[in-house]
Motif scaffolding. Structure first.
Motif, PDB file in Angstrom:
ATOM      1  N   SER A 271       0.937  -1.281  -0.069  1.00  0.00           N
ATOM      2  CA  SER A 271       0.240  -0.207  -0.484  1.00  0.00           C
ATOM      3  C   SER A 271       0.688   0.848   0.772  1.00  0.00           C
ATOM      4  O   SER A 271       1.504   1.545   1.131  1.00  0.00           O
ATOM      5  CB  SER A 271      -1.423   0.214   1.316  1.00  0.00           C
ATOM      6  OG  SER A 271      -1.788   1.502   1.463  1.00  0.00           O
ATOM      7  N   ALA A 284      -5.783  -1.087   3.726  1.00  0.00           N
ATOM      8  CA  ALA A 284      -4.280  -1.189   4.801  1.00  0.00           C
ATOM      9  C   ALA A 284      -4.749  -2.188   6.021  1.00  0.00           C
ATOM     10  O   ALA A 284      -4.722  -2.543   6.874  1.00  0.00           O
ATOM     11  CB  ALA A 284      -3.519  -0.316   5.636  1.00  0.00           C
ATOM     12  N   LEU A 294       2.221  -5.629   6.056  1.00  0.00           N
ATOM     13  CA  LEU A 294       2.501  -4.701   5.227  1.00  0.00           C
ATOM     14  C   LEU A 294       3.684  -3.665   4.332  1.00  0.00           C
ATOM     15  O   LEU A 294       4.599  -4.212   5.126  1.00  0.00           O
ATOM     16  CB  LEU A 294       1.739  -3.282   5.636  1.00  0.00           C
ATOM     17  CG  LEU A 294       0.439  -3.584   5.087  1.00  0.00           C
ATOM     18  CD1 LEU A 294      -0.625  -2.831   6.794  1.00  0.00           C
ATOM     19  CD2 LEU A 294      -1.111  -3.476   4.612  1.00  0.00           C
ATOM     20  N   VAL A 296       4.329  -0.001   2.965  1.00  0.00           N
ATOM     21  CA  VAL A 296       3.864   1.377   2.661  1.00  0.00           C
ATOM     22  C   VAL A 296       5.027   2.701   2.860  1.00  0.00           C
ATOM     23  O   VAL A 296       5.863   1.885   2.351  1.00  0.00           O
ATOM     24  CB  VAL A 296       3.166   1.542   3.778  1.00  0.00           C
ATOM     25  CG1 VAL A 296       2.212   0.423   4.361  1.00  0.00           C
ATOM     26  CG2 VAL A 296       4.374   1.483   5.681  1.00  0.00           C
ATOM     27  N   PHE A 302       0.402   6.305   6.958  1.00  0.00           N
ATOM     28  CA  PHE A 302       1.544   4.893   6.775  1.00  0.00           C
ATOM     29  C   PHE A 302       2.760   4.771   8.066  1.00  0.00           C
ATOM     30  O   PHE A 302       3.503   4.143   8.791  1.00  0.00           O
ATOM     31  CB  PHE A 302       2.080   5.244   5.243  1.00  0.00           C
ATOM     32  CG  PHE A 302       1.105   4.935   4.212  1.00  0.00           C
ATOM     33  CD1 PHE A 302      -0.163   3.652   4.100  1.00  0.00           C
ATOM     34  CD2 PHE A 302      -0.130   6.059   3.357  1.00  0.00           C
ATOM     35  CE1 PHE A 302      -1.506   4.311   3.303  1.00  0.00           C
ATOM     36  CE2 PHE A 302      -0.820   6.013   3.032  1.00  0.00           C
ATOM     37  CZ  PHE A 302      -1.267   5.155   3.191  1.00  0.00           C
ATOM     38  N   LEU A 305       2.406   3.428  11.351  1.00  0.00           N
ATOM     39  CA  LEU A 305       2.312   2.066  11.263  1.00  0.00           C
ATOM     40  C   LEU A 305       3.101   1.548  12.197  1.00  0.00           C
ATOM     41  O   LEU A 305       4.711   1.984  12.024  1.00  0.00           O
ATOM     42  CB  LEU A 305       1.375   1.568  10.227  1.00  0.00           C
ATOM     43  CG  LEU A 305       0.674   1.784   9.428  1.00  0.00           C
ATOM     44  CD1 LEU A 305       0.807   1.287   7.862  1.00  0.00           C
ATOM     45  CD2 LEU A 305      -0.089   0.820   9.995  1.00  0.00           C
ATOM     46  N   ALA A 310       4.470  -3.532   9.654  1.00  0.00           N
ATOM     47  CA  ALA A 310       4.760  -2.374   8.274  1.00  0.00           C
ATOM     48  C   ALA A 310       6.206  -2.378   7.656  1.00  0.00           C
ATOM     49  O   ALA A 310       6.938  -1.633   8.458  1.00  0.00           O
ATOM     50  CB  ALA A 310       3.953  -1.331   8.083  1.00  0.00           C
ATOM     51  N   LYS A 312       8.875  -0.213   5.973  1.00  0.00           N
ATOM     52  CA  LYS A 312       8.395   1.112   5.320  1.00  0.00           C
ATOM     53  C   LYS A 312       9.482   1.707   4.323  1.00  0.00           C
ATOM     54  O   LYS A 312      10.141   1.543   4.770  1.00  0.00           O
ATOM     55  CB  LYS A 312       8.325   3.201   6.512  1.00  0.00           C
ATOM     56  CG  LYS A 312       7.047   1.638   7.498  1.00  0.00           C
ATOM     57  CD  LYS A 312       7.271   2.389   9.184  1.00  0.00           C
ATOM     58  CE  LYS A 312       6.024   2.146   9.865  1.00  0.00           C
ATOM     59  NZ  LYS A 312       6.168   2.830  11.165  1.00  0.00           N
ATOM     60  N   ALA A 344       0.074  -7.860  13.492  1.00  0.00           N
ATOM     61  CA  ALA A 344      -0.416  -7.416  12.918  1.00  0.00           C
ATOM     62  C   ALA A 344      -2.280  -7.269  13.176  1.00  0.00           C
ATOM     63  O   ALA A 344      -3.142  -6.366  13.241  1.00  0.00           O
ATOM     64  CB  ALA A 344      -1.066  -7.408  10.792  1.00  0.00           C
TER      65      ALA A 344
END
Length: 411
Positions: A271, A284, A294, A296, A302, A305, A310, A312, A344
């Motif tokens: 995402s 998400a 995830l 992101v 974002f 998170l 996630a 990043k 998550a």
């Protein structure tokens, strides 16, 4: 307390309509909610508070802003950048002078001159290529008696824009996961991307990274679900990278049931978003509920998170390289995918629980409608209950109680 609730609602094709369909039943368990029919010009009689959901789509939210202008209330700000909304309410209604005034009001003489350039067709529309530089949130903020936002990022942007009213940060609620079988999708691992396929979703960088990952993982599959932007030549990009007919599965917009089935089939959900409009991703949130890792972009909501759910990716010159490393890690390490997925699920159940979110909304509505007296009364009740329960000042329980009270703006 009676709340007039202004929002797009299903069957409108809007993520905010889906959001409200989820929230309203839970909120009705706590306060009286009257969902206002689209196009109504005023709230129902006896309304104590108007709650306005505002996003960047003029078709979905233009009528809501029209009512907000007549009666201020609490605004749920789903996007901070509202340039497209303002353009639709001015230029889209044949009111070019209104657009000029909005640009000058928020961005001075330079803003007005740029707006003239747009109206004279000397430069491309700013809402298409530079909306993030000219958010045009000022009018909505000016009519808001309070703001509900989904991220610290948007709260900060509102403060930078000069908003001095109350702001409640309320997380996006999580949908209950339906009982639905995953759809069979290609090889493994499967990386899923859901939503419009365009430049701002960093699809060019993602395709480049995925092509590299397939060199080591030839069975890897990239699932692209959503409408392709008119000026985005996806087929040409796939052909250039050797991905046409190999490893990429394409679906247009799908209904909610199939969306869940396709997401359930993914090993990870990607995402990406830049520039950010200050939005929160419903995709998400669904991925978190499904226990999916995830990937992101490291900006906006974002970036907030937790890193254990996630990966990043900074938006910089090395974006494709970093993205390749993130996909490679998830492709080659099932244990990492499993650990991230477990975290998550915990995050979705803890911070995005629907009941908890509805409680925060109800508290914000009560505070906005009653102001200081409500704050004082609630604080006294909580203090008395804590004393009766034997909670001592300075204890772990007292610290947790203080944290929960701070969440709803009570100190």
């Amino acid at each position: 307390m009676k709340v007039a609730y202004f929002s797009p609602m299903p069957p409108e094709p809007s993520g905010i309509a889906d959001y409200s369909a989820l929230l309203v039943p839970a909120l009705r368990e706590r306060v009286e909610v009257d969902v206002v029919q689209r196009g109504k010009k005023r709230p129902p009689r006896g309304t104590d508070l108007c709650l306005y959901h505002v996003g960047n789509n003029p078709e979905a939210h233009g009528w809501i802003v029209d009512v907000l202008r007549r009666r201020p209330g609490v605004v749920v700000l789903h996007d901070f950048v509202l340039h497209h909304l303002v353009a639709g309410l001015t230029v889209g209604r044949g009111n070019g002078h209104g657009y000029l005034d909005a640009m000058e009001r928020e961005h001075g003489v330079v803003g007005r001159l740029l707006a003239h350039g747009v109206l004279d067709k000397r430069i491309p529309p700013l809402w298409e290529n530079r909306p993030q530089d000219f958010p045009l949130a000022g009018e909505v903020l000016g009519h808001a008696s309070g703001l509900v936002v989904h991220s610290r990022y948007v709260r900060g942007r509102a403060r930078e824009a000069g908003y001095t009213g109350r702001i409640w940060v309320v997380a996006h609620p999580a949908w209950p996961v339906p009982r639905i079988a995953p759809e069979r999708v290609g090889g493994a691992p499967v990386f899923g991307v859901f939503g419009n396929v365009n430049q701002s979703k960093r699809v060019p960088q993602l395709l480049e990274a995925f092509a590299r990952v397939r060199e080591e993982h030839p069975d890897a599959t990239l699932l692209l679900v959503g409408a392709t932007a008119p000026n985005f030549d996806l087929d040409r990009r796939l052909q250039r990278l050797g991905l046409d007919g190999a490893g990429v599965i394409r679906h247009d917009r799908v209904d909610e049931g199939r969306l869940w089935a396709l997401m359930a089939a993914c090993d990870a959900v990607v995402s990406l978003r830049s520039p950010t409009m200050g939005e929160t991703s419903g995709v998400a949130i669904r991925a978190l509920s499904l226990g999916k890792p995830l990937v992101v972009s490291a900006n906006g909501w974002f970036a907030e998170l937790p890193p254990d759910v996630a990966l990043k990716v900074p938006v910089d010159d090395r974006e494709a390289d970093t993205l390749t490393a993130a996909l490679e890690l998830l492709a080659s390490r099932p244990d990492v995918r499993a650990a991230m997925g477990e975290r998550a699920t915990v995050l979705a159940q803890r911070d995005h629980d629907l009941g908890r979110i509805a409680e925060l909304y109800a508290a914000a509505c009560e505070e906005a409608a009653g102001g200081g007296p409500v704050d004082d009364a609630v604080a006294r009740e909580v203090s008395s209950a804590a004393a009766l329960a034997g909670i001592e000042p300075g204890s772990t329980e007292a610290a947790e109680l203080a944290r929960r009270m701070a969440e709803v703006g009570l100190g």
